[in-house]
Scaffold this motif. Sequence first.
Motif, short mmCIF file in Angstrom:
data_model
loop_
_atom_site.label_atom_id
_atom_site.label_comp_id
_atom_site.label_asym_id
_atom_site.label_seq_id
_atom_site.Cartn_x
_atom_site.Cartn_y
_atom_site.Cartn_z
N LEU A 91 0.68 -1.68 -0.31
CA LEU A 91 -0.37 0.17 -0.12
C LEU A 91 0.86 1.41 -0.02
N SER A 92 1.98 1.24 0.64
CA SER A 92 2.40 2.34 1.14
C SER A 92 4.24 2.39 2.02
N LEU A 93 4.67 3.51 1.25
CA LEU A 93 6.41 3.21 1.99
C LEU A 93 5.93 4.38 2.88
N GLU A 94 6.30 4.08 4.22
CA GLU A 94 6.13 4.80 4.94
C GLU A 94 7.95 5.62 5.26
N VAL A 95 8.12 6.76 4.93
CA VAL A 95 9.34 7.24 4.59
C VAL A 95 9.69 8.53 6.26
N LEU A 96 10.60 8.27 6.70
CA LEU A 96 11.47 8.96 7.91
C LEU A 96 11.43 10.56 7.68
N VAL A 97 11.04 11.67 7.79
CA VAL A 97 11.10 12.92 7.93
C VAL A 97 11.30 13.74 8.34
N LEU A 138 2.23 5.38 -3.49
CA LEU A 138 1.51 6.35 -1.61
C LEU A 138 2.34 6.47 -0.33
N LEU A 139 3.07 7.79 -0.26
CA LEU A 139 4.22 7.56 0.21
C LEU A 139 3.30 7.81 2.12
N TYR A 140 3.82 7.57 3.09
CA TYR A 140 3.32 7.95 4.94
C TYR A 140 4.75 8.78 4.53
N LEU A 141 5.18 10.07 4.47
CA LEU A 141 5.67 10.90 5.14
C LEU A 141 5.71 11.10 6.80
N THR A 142 6.94 10.64 7.55
CA THR A 142 6.01 10.18 9.06
C THR A 142 7.44 10.96 9.99
N GLN A 143 6.94 11.78 10.08
CA GLN A 143 7.98 12.22 11.54
C GLN A 143 7.90 11.71 12.84
N ILE A 144 9.04 11.11 13.87
CA ILE A 144 8.99 11.18 15.01
C ILE A 144 10.03 11.65 15.80
N LYS A 145 8.58 12.46 16.78
CA LYS A 145 9.27 13.34 17.36
C LYS A 145 9.84 12.91 18.98
N ALA A 146 9.13 11.68 19.18
CA ALA A 146 9.82 10.97 20.44
C ALA A 146 9.55 9.85 20.56
N PRO A 147 10.37 9.11 21.62
CA PRO A 147 10.05 7.56 21.76
C PRO A 147 9.07 6.97 22.08
N VAL A 148 8.25 5.60 21.58
CA VAL A 148 7.04 5.20 21.34
C VAL A 148 6.68 4.29 21.78
N PRO A 149 7.49 3.99 22.73
CA PRO A 149 6.99 1.87 23.16
C PRO A 149 5.54 1.48 22.78
N PRO A 150 5.65 -0.13 23.14
CA PRO A 150 6.89 -0.13 23.26
C PRO A 150 7.69 -0.57 21.34
N PHE A 151 7.14 0.30 20.47
CA PHE A 151 8.14 0.11 18.94
C PHE A 151 9.87 1.01 19.38
N ASP A 152 9.95 0.28 18.91
CA ASP A 152 11.65 1.04 18.89
C ASP A 152 11.52 2.42 16.93
N LEU A 153 11.19 3.03 17.31
CA LEU A 153 11.16 3.71 16.22
C LEU A 153 12.45 4.97 15.60
N PRO A 154 12.77 5.17 14.97
CA PRO A 154 13.84 6.17 14.17
C PRO A 154 13.57 7.75 14.60
N MET A 155 14.81 8.25 15.02
CA MET A 155 14.46 10.06 14.27
C MET A 155 15.21 10.63 13.49
N THR A 156 15.11 11.39 12.62
CA THR A 156 15.36 12.18 11.96
C THR A 156 15.72 13.72 12.07
N ASP A 157 17.11 14.43 11.47
CA ASP A 157 16.30 15.80 11.47
C ASP A 157 16.83 15.97 9.89
N ALA A 158 16.81 15.36 8.83
CA ALA A 158 16.94 14.73 7.60
C ALA A 158 15.99 15.74 6.85
N THR A 159 15.42 15.91 5.58
CA THR A 159 14.37 16.19 4.89
C THR A 159 13.64 14.55 4.95
N VAL A 160 14.47 14.22 3.85
CA VAL A 160 13.93 12.87 3.53
C VAL A 160 15.56 11.84 4.13
#
Length: 285
Positions: A91-97, A138-160
């Motif tokens: 369905l989609s690529l969820e892309v870290l931004v 379909l792109l889910y452009l996603t910003q992670i602002k803080a940890p979301v336990p129990p999920f291990d999610l990355p964060m970035t300062d890059a545009t994409v």
Amino acid sequence: MNAPHLKRGIIHATLIAPDLQQVCDAYVTQLAMQVRQRGTLSSEDAAALDLTDLIGAPLAWLANSADEPVLRVIEDPQAIVAEPMFRHGWLSLEVLVGDIDSLAAGLQPPFKVLGPAANLELSDAIRAAQVLGPCGELLYLTQIKAPVPPFDLPMTDATVASTFIGVMTTPDRDASQRAWSALLGAKGWAFDTRITVLNRAYGKALDGRYPVAVVPMPGQCMVEIDQVDLPASPTLRHAGQYSLGLRLPAVDAAVLAEAGWMVQDVGERRSLRGPAGEHVELLAG
């Protein structure tokens, strides 16, 4: 022996595009990517992707600001451009931004923002916008602002940065979760949640919920499995998201087949077709 220095999880995604140059131009000018390499689809790569009829097709590798090749685009002028919400499989690529509000506000055609950036029901620390790309991806452009336990999610300062979640639809969440749990060695989580982009596509109330499963993989990556009821459709090659390239710990082919995967070994790589039709290219290492 596995090479520990190699990145694990989602390494790259593959798109099929009727117009290769249009996709390259759009990603370079609006999503801060660069064309790292151009070429043609080799016979071995075509076999690993289950695309042997496209041997020799033009392709390009797009890299992010860290010079990581994260997107392979293969040209197929006969591919059908259509929204992916109406067929099972990827369905989609969820892309870290780094900043979803600024990025989404600046997008222009051929990108189409389907709704304004908003916090997810799961957590206010996750903010995303859904965007249709130039070849129907379909792109889910996603910003992670803080940890979301129990999920291990990355964060970035890059545009994409890169794809960290592959999102798929299936007629049977439990069957798809079994297949992905066998591949990834983790059961994951199952729950019901609101999926705004699907509700909009299907003309349903925006608070409508769907059976969902999330299965973690190495490299702070995941697969999301959304169960939706869709009418049967003819088997055609659609443009847009086609495959995910993963690097994972080895799993016996018989185990994968029993869990519902169609398995084909191609040299040191493995071509997998999942229960809902999703394609995975397992990379060596």
